[in-house]
Design a protein around this motif. Structure first.
Motif, PDB file in Angstrom:
ATOM      1  N   MET A   8      18.498 -17.537  39.576  1.00 52.03           N
ATOM      2  CA  MET A   8      18.912 -16.805  40.767  1.00 52.03           C
ATOM      3  C   MET A   8      17.906 -17.010  41.904  1.00 52.03           C
ATOM      4  N   ASN A   9      16.623 -16.985  41.589  1.00 48.32           N
ATOM      5  CA  ASN A   9      15.596 -17.183  42.612  1.00 48.32           C
ATOM      6  C   ASN A   9      15.658 -18.590  43.201  1.00 48.32           C
ATOM      7  N   LYS A  10      15.834 -19.584  42.337  1.00 46.40           N
ATOM      8  CA  LYS A  10      15.943 -20.963  42.824  1.00 46.40           C
ATOM      9  C   LYS A  10      17.190 -21.136  43.683  1.00 46.40           C
ATOM     10  N   ALA A  11      18.283 -20.488  43.282  1.00 44.04           N
ATOM     11  CA  ALA A  11      19.533 -20.582  44.033  1.00 44.04           C
ATOM     12  C   ALA A  11      19.383 -19.979  45.425  1.00 44.04           C
ATOM     13  N   VAL A  12      18.710 -18.833  45.519  1.00 40.40           N
ATOM     14  CA  VAL A  12      18.483 -18.209  46.831  1.00 40.40           C
ATOM     15  C   VAL A  12      17.734 -19.178  47.739  1.00 40.40           C
ATOM     16  N   HIS A  13      16.723 -19.847  47.191  1.00 35.86           N
ATOM     17  CA  HIS A  13      15.943 -20.808  47.970  1.00 35.86           C
ATOM     18  C   HIS A  13      16.835 -21.929  48.500  1.00 35.86           C
ATOM     19  N   PHE A  14      17.620 -22.540  47.622  1.00 34.16           N
ATOM     20  CA  PHE A  14      18.456 -23.667  48.033  1.00 34.16           C
ATOM     21  C   PHE A  14      19.606 -23.226  48.939  1.00 34.16           C
ATOM     22  N   PHE A  15      20.231 -22.091  48.614  1.00 36.41           N
ATOM     23  CA  PHE A  15      21.324 -21.602  49.449  1.00 36.41           C
ATOM     24  C   PHE A  15      20.836 -21.322  50.867  1.00 36.41           C
ATOM     25  N   SER A  16      19.645 -20.722  50.985  1.00 37.01           N
ATOM     26  CA  SER A  16      19.092 -20.398  52.300  1.00 37.01           C
ATOM     27  C   SER A  16      18.722 -21.664  53.060  1.00 37.01           C
ATOM     28  N   LEU A  17      18.209 -22.646  52.324  1.00 34.34           N
ATOM     29  CA  LEU A  17      17.725 -23.883  52.940  1.00 34.34           C
ATOM     30  C   LEU A  17      18.857 -24.840  53.299  1.00 34.34           C
ATOM     31  N   LYS A  18      19.817 -25.010  52.378  1.00 34.85           N
ATOM     32  CA  LYS A  18      20.838 -26.051  52.548  1.00 34.85           C
ATOM     33  C   LYS A  18      22.252 -25.511  52.761  1.00 34.85           C
ATOM     34  N   GLY A  19      22.484 -24.278  52.321  1.00 33.99           N
ATOM     35  CA  GLY A  19      23.838 -23.753  52.348  1.00 33.99           C
ATOM     36  C   GLY A  19      24.440 -23.760  50.958  1.00 33.99           C
ATOM     37  N   PHE A  20      25.461 -22.955  50.747  1.00 33.97           N
ATOM     38  CA  PHE A  20      26.073 -22.825  49.426  1.00 33.97           C
ATOM     39  C   PHE A  20      26.750 -24.116  48.986  1.00 33.97           C
ATOM     40  N   HIS A  21      27.622 -24.652  49.830  1.00 31.56           N
ATOM     41  CA  HIS A  21      28.419 -25.816  49.441  1.00 31.56           C
ATOM     42  C   HIS A  21      27.578 -27.083  49.311  1.00 31.56           C
ATOM     43  N   GLN A  22      26.466 -27.114  50.035  1.00 33.49           N
ATOM     44  CA  GLN A  22      25.614 -28.312  49.991  1.00 33.49           C
ATOM     45  C   GLN A  22      24.624 -28.284  48.823  1.00 33.49           C
ATOM     46  N   THR A  23      24.588 -27.172  48.112  1.00 36.45           N
ATOM     47  CA  THR A  23      23.687 -27.047  46.956  1.00 36.45           C
ATOM     48  C   THR A  23      24.480 -27.278  45.681  1.00 36.45           C
TER      49      THR A  23
END
Length: 272
Positions: A8-23
């Motif tokens: 969940m923590n890693k997902a928050v990082h990537f979602f914030s950085l790249k967006g949901f669909h791009q992760t």
């Protein structure tokens, strides 16, 4: 930290950085040190992971808002103001994630997500309704849904400025302004008539009754974790077609030992 929390923590990082669909699930799993296949042992999908992140944020925020340290040598209005400060600060701290959540992942395209957003909204409204009653007392009861609507409207517009327009505001100053605005409205209620008698809820009466008990536990009851776990078990058992009445009775009796939720339990009883 367990692997589920790490994902969940890693997902928050990537979602914030790249967006949901791009992760991708692959990069979240890789960052957490597991395979893509192992990811699905923890979450059914990337969408379910996203929803669990929203639930975690909500629970952590309202657990902190229910912390007893707010009540130390403070009036009810001071406590309310401090809680608003915390809510504003958390929103600003997580604004990249919220920006992604509302722009990159439209909730109206996912029925489950739409339902979750509605549940979280109703939960938030319930908390703020209780807070307003604690601050201003029973005299505002006829206007409580109007006051909740005003509070939510003010917060929403400021959050648009803070998140979407990337503007800065001092959290304490903003919270003080909001409370002063509510004070001014409450001071004029004797010259007004209520507009709203309730706030429409997408939840069933069954779900809403459980939600009210949950929020009261989070706000004022000791032994929160045990009580919340018991309430969740009760909700799951009560929703089954083939219920175990003895288990429902045992769970119910445990909850009734806490006097601070007596009123909410009385309303819940008719669904058991």
């Amino acid at each position: 930290m367990d692997k589920r929390q790490e994902l969940m923590n890693k997902a928050v990082h990537f979602f914030s950085l790249k967006g949901f669909h791009q992760t991708s699930v692959q990069e979240i799993a890789h960052a957490a040190g597991i395979s893509k296949g192992a990811f699905y042992k923890h979450f059914d999908s990337k969408e379910n992971l996203f929803m669990d992140i929203l639930i975690r944020y909500h629970k952590e925020l309202y657990a902190d808002l229910a912390s007893p340290h707010f009540s130390q040598d403070s009036t009810s209005k001071e406590i309310f103001t401090k809680k608003l400060v915390l809510e504003i600060e958390r929103t600003v701290t997580n604004k990249e994630f919220f920006l992604m959540a509302f722009k990159d992942f439209p909730k109206d395209k996912n029925e489950q997500l739409e339902k979750l957003f509605q549940e979280l909204r109703i939960s938030q409204l319930t908390v703020h309704k209780n807070n307003l009653l604690e601050v201003y007392g029973e005299k505002v009861q006829p206007f409580i849904y109007d006051l909740v609507t005003v509070l939510e409207g003010i917060k929403r517009e400021y959050f648009i400025n803070l998140i979407f327009l990337n503007r800065n505001a001092d959290a304490a100053k903003l919270a003080g302004f909001i409370v002063s605005s509510l004070d001014a409205i409450v001071g004029q209620l004797s010259q007004m008539e209520p507009v709203l008698t309730d706030i429409p809820s997408p939840l069933s009466p069954f779900e809403e009754s459980f939600l009210k008990v949950e929020e009261k536990i989070r706000m004022s009851a000791p032994n929160k974790e045990k009580l919340l776990s018991t309430l969740q078990l009760l909700k799951e058992e009560a929703a089954k077609k083939e219920r175990q009445d003895f288990l429902i009775e045992a769970l119910w009796l445990y909850l009734t030992q806490e006097p601070k939720i007596e009123k909410e339990l009385f309303q819940l009883k008719k669904f058991l």
